[in-house]
Motif scaffolding. Structure first.
Motif, PDB file in Angstrom:
ATOM      1  N   MET A 236       0.114   0.573  -4.448  1.00  0.00           N
ATOM      2  CA  MET A 236      -0.668  -0.473  -5.098  1.00  0.00           C
ATOM      3  C   MET A 236      -2.138  -0.366  -4.675  1.00  0.00           C
ATOM      4  O   MET A 236      -2.440  -0.027  -3.528  1.00  0.00           O
ATOM      5  CB  MET A 236      -0.119  -1.856  -4.735  1.00  0.00           C
ATOM      6  N   SER A 237      -3.037  -0.647  -5.608  1.00  0.00           N
ATOM      7  CA  SER A 237      -4.467  -0.557  -5.334  1.00  0.00           C
ATOM      8  C   SER A 237      -4.915  -1.681  -4.402  1.00  0.00           C
ATOM      9  O   SER A 237      -4.270  -2.727  -4.301  1.00  0.00           O
ATOM     10  CB  SER A 237      -5.270  -0.642  -6.637  1.00  0.00           C
ATOM     11  N   TYR A 238      -6.042  -1.438  -3.742  1.00  0.00           N
ATOM     12  CA  TYR A 238      -6.597  -2.454  -2.853  1.00  0.00           C
ATOM     13  C   TYR A 238      -6.922  -3.733  -3.618  1.00  0.00           C
ATOM     14  O   TYR A 238      -6.721  -4.830  -3.117  1.00  0.00           O
ATOM     15  CB  TYR A 238      -7.853  -1.933  -2.152  1.00  0.00           C
ATOM     16  N   GLU A 239      -7.423  -3.575  -4.826  1.00  0.00           N
ATOM     17  CA  GLU A 239      -7.786  -4.737  -5.634  1.00  0.00           C
ATOM     18  C   GLU A 239      -6.566  -5.601  -5.948  1.00  0.00           C
ATOM     19  O   GLU A 239      -6.595  -6.821  -5.804  1.00  0.00           O
ATOM     20  CB  GLU A 239      -8.463  -4.287  -6.927  1.00  0.00           C
ATOM     21  N   LYS A 240      -5.472  -4.960  -6.355  1.00  0.00           N
ATOM     22  CA  LYS A 240      -4.253  -5.709  -6.684  1.00  0.00           C
ATOM     23  C   LYS A 240      -3.637  -6.341  -5.435  1.00  0.00           C
ATOM     24  O   LYS A 240      -3.129  -7.449  -5.487  1.00  0.00           O
ATOM     25  CB  LYS A 240      -3.252  -4.807  -7.376  1.00  0.00           C
TER      26      LYS A 240
ATOM     27  N   LYS B  10     -11.253  -8.119  -1.313  1.00  0.00           N
ATOM     28  CA  LYS B  10     -11.051  -6.673  -1.389  1.00  0.00           C
ATOM     29  C   LYS B  10     -11.569  -6.014  -0.117  1.00  0.00           C
ATOM     30  O   LYS B  10     -10.981  -5.047   0.372  1.00  0.00           O
ATOM     31  CB  LYS B  10     -11.740  -6.098  -2.620  1.00  0.00           C
TER      32      LYS B  10
ATOM     33  N   ARG C 159       0.840  -1.203   0.000  1.00  0.00           N
ATOM     34  CA  ARG C 159       0.000   0.000   0.000  1.00  0.00           C
ATOM     35  C   ARG C 159       0.872   1.249   0.000  1.00  0.00           C
ATOM     36  O   ARG C 159       0.557   2.231  -0.674  1.00  0.00           O
ATOM     37  CB  ARG C 159      -0.938  -0.018   1.205  1.00  0.00           C
TER      38      ARG C 159
END
Length: 67
Positions: free
Chosen positions: A18-22, A31, A14
């Protein structure tokens, strides 16, 4: 991966933006769980981001001084 290792990895990913989804895909969590971790560890993520920025600023200063 233990829960503590998962939390540490979440914070690292994070802080890198990086996105929460990834992150959820990479850590094999939902998620929703990633979003909860984001809330729970918001300060730790910000602290690590600040440390990265400080390191980059220091590196920039050294390069600039070397010129």
């Amino acid at each position: 991966m233990t829960k503590v290792e998962q939390q540490e990895r979440f914070i690292e990913l994070r802080a890198q933006g990086m996105s929460y989804e990834k992150i959820a895909e990479q850590l094999e969590i939902s998620k929703t769980t990633a979003l909860k971790l984001g809330h729970d560890f918001e300060q730790e993520v910000k602290r690590l981001q600040f440390m990265h920025l400080e390191a980059m600023a220091e590196q920039y200063k050294l390069v600039k001084t070397a010129r």
